[in-house]
Design a protein around this motif. Structure first.
Motif, PDB file in Angstrom:
ATOM      1  N   GLU A 266       9.505   1.201  10.165  1.00  0.00           N
ATOM      2  CA  GLU A 266       8.326   1.084  11.012  1.00  0.00           C
ATOM      3  C   GLU A 266       7.279   2.127  10.641  1.00  0.00           C
ATOM      4  OE1 GLU A 266       7.430  -0.945  13.518  1.00  0.00           O
ATOM      5  OE2 GLU A 266       9.188  -2.240  13.293  1.00  0.00           O
ATOM      6  N   LEU A 267       7.746   3.340  10.360  1.00  0.00           N
ATOM      7  CA  LEU A 267       6.826   4.433  10.055  1.00  0.00           C
ATOM      8  C   LEU A 267       6.157   4.259   8.694  1.00  0.00           C
ATOM      9  CD1 LEU A 267       8.798   7.507  11.450  1.00  0.00           C
ATOM     10  CD2 LEU A 267       6.724   6.461  12.372  1.00  0.00           C
ATOM     11  N   LYS A 268       6.770   3.474   7.818  1.00  0.00           N
ATOM     12  CA  LYS A 268       6.110   3.186   6.536  1.00  0.00           C
ATOM     13  C   LYS A 268       4.786   2.465   6.789  1.00  0.00           C
ATOM     14  CE  LYS A 268      10.200   2.863   3.524  1.00  0.00           C
ATOM     15  NZ  LYS A 268      11.023   1.955   2.695  1.00  0.00           N
ATOM     16  N   GLY A 269       4.825   1.501   7.713  1.00  0.00           N
ATOM     17  CA  GLY A 269       3.596   0.794   8.064  1.00  0.00           C
ATOM     18  C   GLY A 269       2.572   1.723   8.678  1.00  0.00           C
ATOM     19  N   THR A 270       3.051   2.642   9.528  1.00  0.00           N
ATOM     20  CA  THR A 270       2.150   3.617  10.153  1.00  0.00           C
ATOM     21  C   THR A 270       1.480   4.492   9.104  1.00  0.00           C
ATOM     22  OG1 THR A 270       3.550   3.661  12.128  1.00  0.00           O
ATOM     23  CG2 THR A 270       2.008   5.492  11.831  1.00  0.00           C
ATOM     24  N   LYS A 271       2.258   4.929   8.114  1.00  0.00           N
ATOM     25  CA  LYS A 271       1.713   5.757   7.031  1.00  0.00           C
ATOM     26  C   LYS A 271       0.625   4.995   6.265  1.00  0.00           C
ATOM     27  CE  LYS A 271       4.042   9.709   6.934  1.00  0.00           C
ATOM     28  NZ  LYS A 271       3.447  11.055   6.862  1.00  0.00           N
ATOM     29  N   SER A 272       0.861   3.723   6.011  1.00  0.00           N
ATOM     30  CA  SER A 272      -0.115   2.919   5.276  1.00  0.00           C
ATOM     31  C   SER A 272      -1.398   2.754   6.076  1.00  0.00           C
ATOM     32  CB  SER A 272       0.471   1.536   4.948  1.00  0.00           C
ATOM     33  OG  SER A 272       1.577   1.655   4.085  1.00  0.00           O
ATOM     34  N   ILE A 273      -1.257   2.537   7.382  1.00  0.00           N
ATOM     35  CA  ILE A 273      -2.439   2.389   8.239  1.00  0.00           C
ATOM     36  C   ILE A 273      -3.238   3.690   8.262  1.00  0.00           C
ATOM     37  CG2 ILE A 273      -3.237   1.976  10.600  1.00  0.00           C
ATOM     38  CD1 ILE A 273      -0.713   0.201  10.940  1.00  0.00           C
ATOM     39  N   GLU A 274      -2.543   4.815   8.361  1.00  0.00           N
ATOM     40  CA  GLU A 274      -3.231   6.109   8.335  1.00  0.00           C
ATOM     41  C   GLU A 274      -3.982   6.301   7.020  1.00  0.00           C
ATOM     42  OE1 GLU A 274      -0.080   8.840   8.998  1.00  0.00           O
ATOM     43  OE2 GLU A 274      -0.032   8.535  11.187  1.00  0.00           O
ATOM     44  N   PHE A 275      -3.387   5.820   5.923  1.00  0.00           N
ATOM     45  CA  PHE A 275      -4.051   5.915   4.621  1.00  0.00           C
ATOM     46  C   PHE A 275      -5.331   5.078   4.618  1.00  0.00           C
ATOM     47  CE2 PHE A 275      -4.990   4.540   0.330  1.00  0.00           C
ATOM     48  CZ  PHE A 275      -4.831   5.713  -0.416  1.00  0.00           C
ATOM     49  N   LEU A 276      -5.263   3.868   5.139  1.00  0.00           N
ATOM     50  CA  LEU A 276      -6.452   3.000   5.200  1.00  0.00           C
ATOM     51  C   LEU A 276      -7.553   3.675   6.008  1.00  0.00           C
ATOM     52  CD1 LEU A 276      -4.883  -0.538   5.885  1.00  0.00           C
ATOM     53  CD2 LEU A 276      -5.572   0.436   3.688  1.00  0.00           C
TER      54      LEU A 276
ATOM     55  N   VAL B  68       0.844  -1.204   0.000  1.00  0.00           N
ATOM     56  CA  VAL B  68       0.000   0.000   0.000  1.00  0.00           C
ATOM     57  C   VAL B  68       0.877   1.251   0.000  1.00  0.00           C
ATOM     58  CG1 VAL B  68      -1.643   1.358   1.369  1.00  0.00           C
ATOM     59  CG2 VAL B  68      -1.970  -1.111   1.132  1.00  0.00           C
ATOM     60  N   TYR B  69       1.932   1.231   0.790  1.00  0.00           N
ATOM     61  CA  TYR B  69       2.837   2.383   0.904  1.00  0.00           C
ATOM     62  C   TYR B  69       3.396   2.760  -0.473  1.00  0.00           C
ATOM     63  CZ  TYR B  69       6.873   5.160   2.431  1.00  0.00           C
ATOM     64  OH  TYR B  69       7.797   6.171   2.599  1.00  0.00           O
ATOM     65  N   TYR B  70       3.882   1.772  -1.199  1.00  0.00           N
ATOM     66  CA  TYR B  70       4.486   2.071  -2.499  1.00  0.00           C
ATOM     67  C   TYR B  70       3.433   2.321  -3.583  1.00  0.00           C
ATOM     68  CZ  TYR B  70       9.011   0.898  -0.531  1.00  0.00           C
ATOM     69  OH  TYR B  70      10.148   0.904   0.235  1.00  0.00           O
ATOM     70  N   GLN B  71       2.297   1.638  -3.493  1.00  0.00           N
ATOM     71  CA  GLN B  71       1.233   1.839  -4.470  1.00  0.00           C
ATOM     72  C   GLN B  71       0.717   3.272  -4.416  1.00  0.00           C
ATOM     73  OE1 GLN B  71       0.066  -0.291  -6.784  1.00  0.00           O
ATOM     74  NE2 GLN B  71      -1.446   1.189  -7.529  1.00  0.00           N
ATOM     75  N   GLU B  72       0.633   3.842  -3.222  1.00  0.00           N
ATOM     76  CA  GLU B  72       0.078   5.189  -3.049  1.00  0.00           C
ATOM     77  C   GLU B  72       1.153   6.273  -2.985  1.00  0.00           C
ATOM     78  OE1 GLU B  72      -3.012   5.957  -3.323  1.00  0.00           O
ATOM     79  OE2 GLU B  72      -3.657   3.869  -3.509  1.00  0.00           O
ATOM     80  N   ASN B  73       2.409   5.859  -3.243  1.00  0.00           N
ATOM     81  CA  ASN B  73       3.524   6.820  -3.236  1.00  0.00           C
ATOM     82  C   ASN B  73       3.569   7.632  -1.942  1.00  0.00           C
ATOM     83  OD1 ASN B  73       4.449   6.239  -5.939  1.00  0.00           O
ATOM     84  ND2 ASN B  73       2.645   7.336  -6.679  1.00  0.00           N
ATOM     85  N   LEU B  74       3.383   6.944  -0.840  1.00  0.00           N
ATOM     86  CA  LEU B  74       3.457   7.602   0.466  1.00  0.00           C
ATOM     87  C   LEU B  74       4.921   7.901   0.810  1.00  0.00           C
ATOM     88  CD1 LEU B  74       0.879   5.361   2.366  1.00  0.00           C
ATOM     89  CD2 LEU B  74       0.462   7.521   1.172  1.00  0.00           C
ATOM     90  N   GLU B  75       5.132   8.754   1.788  1.00  0.00           N
ATOM     91  CA  GLU B  75       6.498   9.160   2.107  1.00  0.00           C
ATOM     92  C   GLU B  75       6.658   9.373   3.612  1.00  0.00           C
ATOM     93  OE1 GLU B  75       9.734  12.705   1.012  1.00  0.00           O
ATOM     94  OE2 GLU B  75       7.636  12.876   0.378  1.00  0.00           O
ATOM     95  N   VAL B  76       7.770   8.864   4.135  1.00  0.00           N
ATOM     96  CA  VAL B  76       8.161   9.137   5.514  1.00  0.00           C
ATOM     97  C   VAL B  76       9.222  10.223   5.471  1.00  0.00           C
ATOM     98  CG1 VAL B  76       9.261   8.229   7.583  1.00  0.00           C
ATOM     99  CG2 VAL B  76       7.654   6.802   6.318  1.00  0.00           C
TER     100      VAL B  76
END
Length: 428
Positions: A411-421, A366-374
């Motif tokens: 670890e924060l990559k997972g947090t970013k993905s959860i926030e996106f969900l 999800v993190y990479y699919q949505e181009n999220l960033e820490v």
């Protein structure tokens, strides 16, 4: 150097990479300097054998393995970086070409992190949780506080009842023999706590102080000690004292004892309501997040490699060992107590390990699919939060991390993905 990645079936592939002839020659020189120290040839002191004489006697091939050991780790690391693959375990490396004066060519069979096919993860529905706190909830919480502050006093009259504490001696026998761990003196047993064999506490209800009795019981089939599982046992019991809980009065003095910052019982009730409200809201948020993570993970398709499960199992064992150490136990003590060994414990944890791996892979996808960033700011905020939690300074915590925040960023990559969900979910 050049590197090429050829994906094969599943999460396996072949990584081909080379080391230039010049680099290989330098490695052969290093290998010779290492080996010649232990070579003895008549007419030469140890370590002083000429290179040409060495090669004529033993062959340059005798240096190949040491030279390979010198160049392989760095060459493999560079090939991994160049191709962008993510290995999950040590590769199986073969030498495709090795000859003095020519490029050294390796072929490595590598298992890499599997690809995740994401299912639905945006617009997921989650049931709204009630966070209402009633007056009865507050009274129940305060009653628990009274229970915690209750004093045990000797019961002068009457028999053992649920909730009482019986001070007893006991000794257990199976097949006519006393068994290990089945004996204690002056043991304080709270009736209803479930501390001992099922039926033990219930059988004491109605007994009197000073009474001696025998209890006929049967160990459960799944009892942790295999030598006792399913067996009948006799317990000889002597009751010394019966103690009952004496609760403090529900008044302003009790309220002060619970919280020194308040003066009255009404203030305690008000503060408890605020605390319960905050906890309910946090619990509801946690349940929402867990539900969304589970749905996204269930909707994803990925083949989980055994190597990743084993790595996660090792991590879970370390976590479990740390928990035991905080309780004054070791893994060896736990194995002895539970009748399990390391492999049995790992088998018990395996399903959870598989779930953890799939969840982590899904959140990463999800993190990479949505181009999220820490960002660095995200890292600094997390360090400040951790420093506050541990009662230390942010700079000191950074020093404890060795100045390396890469693990924290992961670890924060997972947090970013959860926030996106959460941000893209629907409450129903």
């Amino acid at each position: 150097m050049s590197a090429n990645w050829e994906k094969q079936e599943g999460n396996q592939g072949v990584l081909t990479f080379d080391v230039s002839a010049d680099e290989f020659d330098k490695a052969l020189d290093q290998a010779f300097k290492k080996v010649v120290k232990d070579v003895e040839i008549p007419g030469f002191r140890k370590g002083k054998v000429p290179r040409k004489l060495f090669e004529s006697r033993f062959g340059v091939e005798s240096l190949y393995q040491d030279a390979v050991d010198i160049v392989l780790p760095d060459a493999y690391s560079k090939a991994v970086d160049e191709t962008g693959i993510e290995p999950i375990e040590q590769p199986d490396v073969d030498i495709d070409q090795i000859e003095k004066g020519k490029d050294l060519i390796f072929k490595a069979t590598v298992n890499v992190k599997p690809e995740v096919t994401l299912g639905d993860y945006k617009g997921l529905e989650v049931e709204e949780q009630s966070v209402e706190v009633t007056d009865q909830d507050v009274e129940d919480d305060i009653e628990q506080q009274r229970e915690q502050q209750a004093e045990l006093v000797v019961k002068e009259e009457g028999s053992i009842e649920q909730g009482d504490t019986a001070v007893i001696d006991f000794k257990g026998y199976a097949d006519g023999e006393a068994f290990e761990g089945g004996e204690a003196q002056d043991f304080s047993l709270e009736i209803g706590s479930g501390q001992l064999v099922p039926g033990f506490e219930e059988a004491l209800v109605g007994k009197q102080s000073g009474e001696e009795t025998e209890l006929q019981l049967t160990f459960p089939e799944d009892y942790h000690a295999e030598n006792l599982a399913g067996k009948e046992a006799v317990f000889e019991v002597k009751i010394h004292d019966i103690k009952t809980k004496e609760l403090p009065d529900l008044d302003d003095e009790f309220a002060k004892d619970v919280d020194e910052n308040i003066e009255t019982l009404d203030e305690l009730r008000e503060k408890k309501k605020e605390e319960l409200q905050s906890q309910r809201e946090q619990d509801a948020e946690n349940q929402k997040r867990e539900s969304l993570i589970q749905q996204a993970t269930d909707n994803a398709d990925v083949t989980i490699p055994d190597a990743m499960v084993e790595t996660e199992l090792d991590r879970m064992l370390q976590e479990f060992e740390q928990q035991l150490q905080s309780q004054g136990m070791t893994l060896d003590m736990y194995y002895q107590f539970s009748g399990q060994d390391k492999e049995a414990l790992k088998d018990q944890m395996r399903e959870d390990a598989q779930k953890r791996v799939k969840t982590n892979l899904t959140l990463e996808a999800v993190y990479y699919q949505e181009n999220l960033e820490v960002t660095d700011e995200d890292v600094d905020k997390e360090i400040d939060k951790m420093a506050s939690m541990y009662g230390t300074d942010a700079d000191q915590l950074k020093q404890m991390l060795g100045g390396n925040t890469d693990a924290l960023k992961e670890e924060l990559k997972g947090t970013k993905s959860i926030e996106f969900l959460v941000d893209h979910s629907q409450t129903v």
